[in-house]
Design a protein around this motif. Structure first.
Motif, PDB file in Angstrom:
ATOM      1  N   LYS A  83       8.029  59.131  36.579  1.00 44.82           N
ATOM      2  CA  LYS A  83       7.503  57.769  36.588  1.00 44.82           C
ATOM      3  C   LYS A  83       8.116  56.936  37.711  1.00 44.82           C
ATOM      4  O   LYS A  83       7.458  56.064  38.280  1.00 44.82           O
ATOM      5  CB  LYS A  83       7.731  57.109  35.230  1.00 44.82           C
ATOM      6  N   ALA A  84       9.369  57.212  38.052  1.00 47.16           N
ATOM      7  CA  ALA A  84      10.008  56.478  39.149  1.00 47.16           C
ATOM      8  C   ALA A  84       9.324  56.772  40.480  1.00 47.16           C
ATOM      9  O   ALA A  84       9.086  55.869  41.283  1.00 47.16           O
ATOM     10  CB  ALA A  84      11.492  56.820  39.218  1.00 47.16           C
ATOM     11  N   GLY A 141       2.971  61.510  38.658  1.00 45.07           N
ATOM     12  CA  GLY A 141       1.987  61.783  37.621  1.00 45.07           C
ATOM     13  C   GLY A 141       1.950  63.224  37.158  1.00 45.07           C
ATOM     14  O   GLY A 141       2.870  64.010  37.398  1.00 45.07           O
ATOM     15  N   LEU A 142       0.845  63.595  36.514  1.00 46.74           N
ATOM     16  CA  LEU A 142       0.748  64.858  35.791  1.00 46.74           C
ATOM     17  C   LEU A 142       0.727  66.092  36.691  1.00 46.74           C
ATOM     18  O   LEU A 142       0.962  67.191  36.222  1.00 46.74           O
ATOM     19  CB  LEU A 142      -0.501  64.855  34.895  1.00 46.74           C
ATOM     20  N   GLY A 143       0.445  65.930  37.970  1.00 49.17           N
ATOM     21  CA  GLY A 143       0.340  67.093  38.837  1.00 49.17           C
ATOM     22  C   GLY A 143       1.674  67.672  39.265  1.00 49.17           C
ATOM     23  O   GLY A 143       1.710  68.726  39.903  1.00 49.17           O
ATOM     24  N   PHE A 144       2.773  67.034  38.917  1.00 46.72           N
ATOM     25  CA  PHE A 144       4.091  67.475  39.362  1.00 46.72           C
ATOM     26  C   PHE A 144       4.566  68.648  38.504  1.00 46.72           C
ATOM     27  O   PHE A 144       4.478  68.604  37.281  1.00 46.72           O
ATOM     28  CB  PHE A 144       5.082  66.318  39.261  1.00 46.72           C
ATOM     29  N   ASN A 145       5.073  69.680  39.148  1.00 48.77           N
ATOM     30  CA  ASN A 145       5.601  70.846  38.437  1.00 48.77           C
ATOM     31  C   ASN A 145       6.986  70.505  37.888  1.00 48.77           C
ATOM     32  O   ASN A 145       7.956  70.393  38.641  1.00 48.77           O
ATOM     33  CB  ASN A 145       5.683  72.040  39.381  1.00 48.77           C
ATOM     34  N   LEU A 146       7.091  70.353  36.578  1.00 49.21           N
ATOM     35  CA  LEU A 146       8.343  69.906  35.969  1.00 49.21           C
ATOM     36  C   LEU A 146       9.477  70.917  36.107  1.00 49.21           C
ATOM     37  O   LEU A 146      10.647  70.561  35.943  1.00 49.21           O
ATOM     38  CB  LEU A 146       8.117  69.569  34.494  1.00 49.21           C
ATOM     39  N   GLN A 147       9.149  72.168  36.411  1.00 47.61           N
ATOM     40  CA  GLN A 147      10.224  73.143  36.621  1.00 47.61           C
ATOM     41  C   GLN A 147      10.931  72.945  37.963  1.00 47.61           C
ATOM     42  O   GLN A 147      11.985  73.543  38.198  1.00 47.61           O
ATOM     43  CB  GLN A 147       9.682  74.566  36.511  1.00 47.61           C
ATOM     44  N   ARG A 148      10.386  72.103  38.818  1.00 47.59           N
ATOM     45  CA  ARG A 148      11.078  71.796  40.084  1.00 47.59           C
ATOM     46  C   ARG A 148      12.328  70.964  39.843  1.00 47.59           C
ATOM     47  O   ARG A 148      13.239  70.964  40.676  1.00 47.59           O
ATOM     48  CB  ARG A 148      10.140  71.040  41.033  1.00 47.59           C
TER      49      ARG A 148
END
Length: 304
Positions: A182-183, A187-194
């Motif tokens: 959010k900072a 949004g949703l397209g970001f790979n959270l495992q990064r």
């Protein structure tokens, strides 16, 4: 106003509002609806459940109070917009140097809406309520969420002890990841495992703010600060603070004590409010007809 700690000196604001115990009467709901922009009022009116409508209304009032009080813009002149990815921003911010420009963000989940704002930094905030995952067992829930965390993070989550303790660590990681996303407004397209979080070894307890957690992005440690706190035994908040999105910006400093969240009342939310639209009696009837929350939303506390 309950003062856990004002936390709004030195260019920092941390506010919370308890939506879960807010039962607005006709006068309060109609006045609140008149004090937000028409398109936001209409969007809030479209929520199927009262719980969601109250959370969204509180979020808009938190934003408007912040802009009015801390940025010095009259309530009637505050114009909030959203980026294509949904992050709120001020349409015509006052001119300020990059180290004094405000960044702000809101989150609402469980029983609270929260706002975090900072001068001269990027800021994101996320709140999570520690609840059992509806109709699924904890192991099934974790299997569905496997791709959202790294192997290291899963090892920390699943070694936490009981299912209740594992869920608490899971939601703590989730709030940290969401606050960063959010900072930066990705949004949703970001790979959270990064992004991988290395939690503080100090236990998270009510009445204190932890700042020791570190974030690795693409396996490199980043100069971001993360503030973690508990609003109560079930609600975890993470605030992400990063360098301002301008050339030459300095990383955030941890030299001063971290601010805590101030719990606001409804009267606090509207202390500087002024109506933007005419009263709409049908808006109250619409709200009154809503169920509080869906029957299937089983927000059970995790057993201790």
């Amino acid at each position: 106003m309950t003062r856990w700690d004002r936390g709004d000196e030195m260019g920092s604001v941390r506010w919370a509002f308890r939506c879960g115990s807010w039962t607005p009467n006709r006068t309060e709901w109609l006045f609140a609806s008149r004090c937000v922009q028409k398109e936001e009022k209409n969007r809030i009116g479209e929520f199927e459940f009262a719980k969601d409508a109250k959370s969204a209304m509180a979020g808009r009032l938190l934003l408007r109070r912040f802009v009015c009080e801390r940025m010095g813009i009259p309530w009637s002149e505050v114009r909030l917009e959203r980026t294509p990815r949904g992050k709120p921003y001020l349409a015509s911010p006052p001119k300020a140097s990059s180290d004094r420009a405000w960044s702000f963000n809101i989150s609402h989940q469980g029983d609270y809406a929260v706002l975090a704002a900072e001068q001269g930094m990027q800021v994101g905030v996320d709140i999570m309520k520690n609840t059992m995952p509806g109709s699924k067992s904890v192991p099934d829930f974790f299997r569905i969420m496997t791709r959202q965390f790294t192997a290291y993070e899963w090892s920390v989550i699943q070694s936490a002890g009981s299912e209740h303790q594992q869920l608490a660590v899971f939601y703590r990681h989730w709030a940290l990841k969401e606050s960063f996303i959010k900072a930066i407004g990705t949004g949703l397209g970001f790979n959270l495992q990064r992004v991988e979080f290395h939690l503080s070894t100090e236990p998270l307890m009510q009445g204190q703010v932890l700042r020791q957690t570190k974030m690795h992005l693409d396996e490199e440690e980043e100069d971001w600060l993360f503030e973690e706190s508990l609003l109560d035994a079930d609600h975890h908040v993470a605030v992400a603070l990063g360098p301002a999105d301008t050339p030459g910006s300095s990383p955030p400093s941890s030299s001063r004590p971290p601010p805590s969240f101030t719990l606001l009342s409804f009267d606090d939310l509207i202390t500087a409010a002024s109506p933007l639209t005419e009263e709409d009696p049908a808006y109250w009837e619409n709200f009154k007809s809503k169920a509080e929350a869906p029957q299937r939303r089983r927000e059970r506390h995790a057993p201790t």
